[in-house]
Design a protein around this motif. Structure first.
Motif, PDB file in Angstrom:
ATOM      1  N   ARG A   1     -11.914   2.576  10.392  1.00 45.80           N
ATOM      2  CA  ARG A   1     -13.360   2.717  10.169  1.00 45.80           C
ATOM      3  C   ARG A   1     -14.107   1.502  10.717  1.00 45.80           C
ATOM      4  O   ARG A   1     -15.147   1.630  11.357  1.00 45.80           O
ATOM      5  CB  ARG A   1     -13.629   2.909   8.674  1.00 45.80           C
TER       6      ARG A   1
ATOM      7  N   ALA B   1      -9.505  12.232   5.091  1.00 46.73           N
ATOM      8  CA  ALA B   1      -9.719  10.975   5.833  1.00 46.73           C
ATOM      9  C   ALA B   1      -9.373  11.148   7.307  1.00 46.73           C
ATOM     10  O   ALA B   1     -10.096  10.674   8.190  1.00 46.73           O
ATOM     11  CB  ALA B   1      -8.871   9.867   5.217  1.00 46.73           C
TER      12      ALA B   1
ATOM     13  N   THR C   1      -1.589   4.328   5.556  1.00 45.00           N
ATOM     14  CA  THR C   1      -2.100   3.956   4.230  1.00 45.00           C
ATOM     15  C   THR C   1      -3.616   3.722   4.317  1.00 45.00           C
ATOM     16  O   THR C   1      -4.206   3.772   5.405  1.00 45.00           O
ATOM     17  CB  THR C   1      -1.439   2.658   3.723  1.00 45.00           C
ATOM     18  N   SER C   2      -4.193   3.378   3.169  1.00 47.53           N
ATOM     19  CA  SER C   2      -5.647   3.130   3.123  1.00 47.53           C
ATOM     20  C   SER C   2      -6.030   1.938   4.002  1.00 47.53           C
ATOM     21  O   SER C   2      -7.157   1.860   4.493  1.00 47.53           O
ATOM     22  CB  SER C   2      -6.071   2.857   1.676  1.00 47.53           C
TER      23      SER C   2
ATOM     24  N   LEU D   1      -0.623   7.510   2.408  1.00 49.86           N
ATOM     25  CA  LEU D   1      -1.666   8.505   2.151  1.00 49.86           C
ATOM     26  C   LEU D   1      -1.011   9.866   1.993  1.00 49.86           C
ATOM     27  O   LEU D   1      -0.073  10.198   2.726  1.00 49.86           O
ATOM     28  CB  LEU D   1      -2.642   8.556   3.337  1.00 49.86           C
TER      29      LEU D   1
ATOM     30  N   ASP E   1      -4.898   1.364   6.993  1.00 54.05           N
ATOM     31  CA  ASP E   1      -5.119   1.912   8.331  1.00 54.05           C
ATOM     32  C   ASP E   1      -6.478   2.594   8.413  1.00 54.05           C
ATOM     33  O   ASP E   1      -7.202   2.449   9.400  1.00 54.05           O
ATOM     34  CB  ASP E   1      -4.008   2.907   8.686  1.00 54.05           C
ATOM     35  N   LEU E   2      -6.839   3.315   7.359  1.00 51.72           N
ATOM     36  CA  LEU E   2      -8.162   3.956   7.326  1.00 51.72           C
ATOM     37  C   LEU E   2      -9.269   2.909   7.379  1.00 51.72           C
ATOM     38  O   LEU E   2     -10.219   3.025   8.144  1.00 51.72           O
ATOM     39  CB  LEU E   2      -8.330   4.784   6.050  1.00 51.72           C
ATOM     40  N   GLU E   3      -9.088   1.850   6.581  1.00 52.94           N
ATOM     41  CA  GLU E   3     -10.126   0.806   6.512  1.00 52.94           C
ATOM     42  C   GLU E   3     -10.296   0.149   7.877  1.00 52.94           C
ATOM     43  O   GLU E   3     -11.413  -0.030   8.369  1.00 52.94           O
ATOM     44  CB  GLU E   3      -9.727  -0.236   5.465  1.00 52.94           C
TER      45      GLU E   3
ATOM     46  N   SER F   1       0.835  -1.212   0.000  1.00 52.98           N
ATOM     47  CA  SER F   1       0.000   0.000   0.000  1.00 52.98           C
ATOM     48  C   SER F   1       0.866   1.257   0.000  1.00 52.98           C
ATOM     49  O   SER F   1       1.920   1.303   0.633  1.00 52.98           O
ATOM     50  CB  SER F   1      -0.863   0.029   1.267  1.00 52.98           C
TER      51      SER F   1
ATOM     52  N   ASP G   1      -6.612  13.637   0.055  1.00 52.17           N
ATOM     53  CA  ASP G   1      -7.186  12.331   0.482  1.00 52.17           C
ATOM     54  C   ASP G   1      -6.831  12.069   1.947  1.00 52.17           C
ATOM     55  O   ASP G   1      -7.663  11.688   2.756  1.00 52.17           O
ATOM     56  CB  ASP G   1      -6.627  11.189  -0.378  1.00 52.17           C
ATOM     57  N   ARG G   2      -5.550  12.300   2.248  1.00 47.19           N
ATOM     58  CA  ARG G   2      -5.078  12.083   3.627  1.00 47.19           C
ATOM     59  C   ARG G   2      -5.762  13.044   4.588  1.00 47.19           C
ATOM     60  O   ARG G   2      -6.340  12.646   5.599  1.00 47.19           O
ATOM     61  CB  ARG G   2      -3.571  12.245   3.702  1.00 47.19           C
TER      62      ARG G   2
ATOM     63  N   THR H   1       1.049   1.403   8.950  1.00 42.83           N
ATOM     64  CA  THR H   1       1.415   0.336   8.014  1.00 42.83           C
ATOM     65  C   THR H   1       2.925   0.179   8.038  1.00 42.83           C
ATOM     66  O   THR H   1       3.660   1.027   7.505  1.00 42.83           O
ATOM     67  CB  THR H   1       0.916   0.660   6.601  1.00 42.83           C
TER      68      THR H   1
END
Ligand SMILES: C[C@H](O)[C@H](O)[C@H]1CNC2=NC(N)=NC(=O)C2=N1
Length: 95
Positions: free
Chosen positions: A91, A13, A83-84, A5, A86-88, A2, A9-10, A76
């Motif tokens: 959430r 988020a 990265t995405s 970010l 970590d966001l996923e 990945s 976007d970063r 990550t």
């Protein structure tokens, strides 16, 4: 692997996740949140549930549990920052 970010976007988020109680570390490379539960069994059950999700994602939290509290740090390791993934995971933990 990945990608880190970056840019809006970063920013967007992390603003969303800050409203959900997450704090970005000074380094900018990880975010943390404390979860409090009524009991130890509830905290442990949540860790088991999120642990299954993390394993399915192949993306694992750094976390510690004291009685009814779980302190979580997300980063990550392969990318050396957020990265995405970590966001996923954040959430999913925040639901
Ligand atoms: C080899 C394996 O895919 C990697 O070590 C995975 C496992 N879980 C992980 N979890 C986190 N938080 N960061 C990673 O870079 C990572 N990498």
């Amino acid at each position: 692997m990945s990608k880190l970010l970056e840019g809006t976007d970063r920013t967007e988020a992390l603003e969303e996740l800050s409203e959900a109680g997450w704090t970005v570390e000074e380094s900018g490379n990880a975010m943390t949140r404390q979860f409090k539960f009524k009991t130890f069994p509830e905290a442990l059950g949540w860790m088991v549930h999120m642990g299954v999700i993390a394993e399915k994602m192949n993306h694992h939290p750094e976390w510690s549990n004291v009685y009814n509290r779980v302190d979580v740090r997300l980063t990550t390791h392969d990318a050396g920052g957020l990265t995405s993934l970590d966001l996923e995971l954040a959430r999913k933990m925040s639901q």
